[in-house]
Design a protein around this motif. Structure first.
Motif, short mmCIF file in Angstrom:
data_model
loop_
_atom_site.label_atom_id
_atom_site.label_comp_id
_atom_site.label_asym_id
_atom_site.label_seq_id
_atom_site.Cartn_x
_atom_site.Cartn_y
_atom_site.Cartn_z
N GLU A 110 0.84 -1.20 0.00
CA GLU A 110 0.00 0.00 0.00
C GLU A 110 0.88 1.25 0.00
OE1 GLU A 110 -2.32 -0.77 3.50
OE2 GLU A 110 -0.84 0.17 4.82
N TRP A 111 0.28 2.34 -0.45
CA TRP A 111 0.93 3.64 -0.42
C TRP A 111 0.05 4.59 0.37
CZ3 TRP A 111 2.84 5.34 -5.96
CH2 TRP A 111 3.86 4.49 -6.38
N THR A 112 0.66 5.46 1.14
CA THR A 112 -0.06 6.56 1.75
C THR A 112 0.13 7.76 0.84
OG1 THR A 112 0.31 5.70 3.97
CG2 THR A 112 -0.26 8.04 3.78
N ARG A 135 -4.80 12.73 3.91
CA ARG A 135 -4.04 11.51 3.66
C ARG A 135 -5.02 10.39 3.35
NH1 ARG A 135 1.02 9.89 6.72
NH2 ARG A 135 2.26 11.79 6.78
N THR A 137 -4.69 5.97 2.44
CA THR A 137 -3.87 4.79 2.18
C THR A 137 -4.60 3.96 1.13
OG1 THR A 137 -2.96 4.84 4.40
CG2 THR A 137 -2.78 2.76 3.20
#
Length: 178
Positions: A110-112, A135, A137
């Motif tokens: 995963e990417w934030t 933000r 995720t």
């Protein structure tokens, strides 16, 4: 006589002017690009626009260019700038119309993705978490096909658009809603 004099002056100007040889002209190795939604050039009223630079892998690993657990500028050169032309949501977080810097922090599968109020920022060297506006995720999918140039594009979704990012084998989808 005037024509001869004028022709001579123009010729002299070209001879006296400094020449620019093709090999002396510097072209950015990571050219700037942008993606907008709606995607059609016929639609002038955009909801969102992203401006970024497109680096190339050139045999390098994405994990070295965007290391896990570290904030990345999403591309090359200046940090990505996102302009919302109306109030939207990044996932479920409301974000006011305006221009923001967008970063990502890769973390395994995963990417934030981060929107920040900082502007005119080179890279992610000056990233300040206290200036985060939103933000989210999102999952990363890995594809068999590797993409040499980092790229972004929007697809329409119910009540908004998803920003798709791809580089190497990684694919990320970021939801923006009206």
């Amino acid at each position: 006589m005037k024509n001869v004099l004028m022709t001579a002056m123009v010729a002299l100007a070209f001879v006296a002017a400094p020449s620019l040889n093709a090999q002396d002209f510097k072209v950015d190795k990571s050219p700037m690009d942008q993606a907008a939604f709606p995607t059609s050039y016929k639609e002038a009223n955009k909801d969102i626009k992203v401006t970024y630079s497109r680096p190339q892998l050139k045999g390098r690993e994405l994990s070295k260019l965007a290391p896990e657990g570290k904030v990345w500028r999403l591309g090359a050169n200046e940090a990505v700038e996102v302009t919302l032309y109306k109030d939207m949501k990044l996932g479920t977080t409301p974000v006011k119309a305006g221009t923001y810097t967008m970063y990502a922090m890769p973390n395994g599968n995963e990417w934030t993705v981060i929107l920040s109020s900082d502007l005119n920022v080179w890279g992610s060297y000056f990233y300040k978490p206290e200036n985060d506006v939103a933000r989210i995720t999102v999952p990363v999918t890995m594809e068999d096909e590797s993409i040499e140039y980092f790229g972004m594009e929007f697809t329409p979704e119910d009540k908004g658009a998803h920003l798709h990012m791809a580089w190497g084998n990684a694919r990320v989808e970021v939801p923006f809603y009206n």
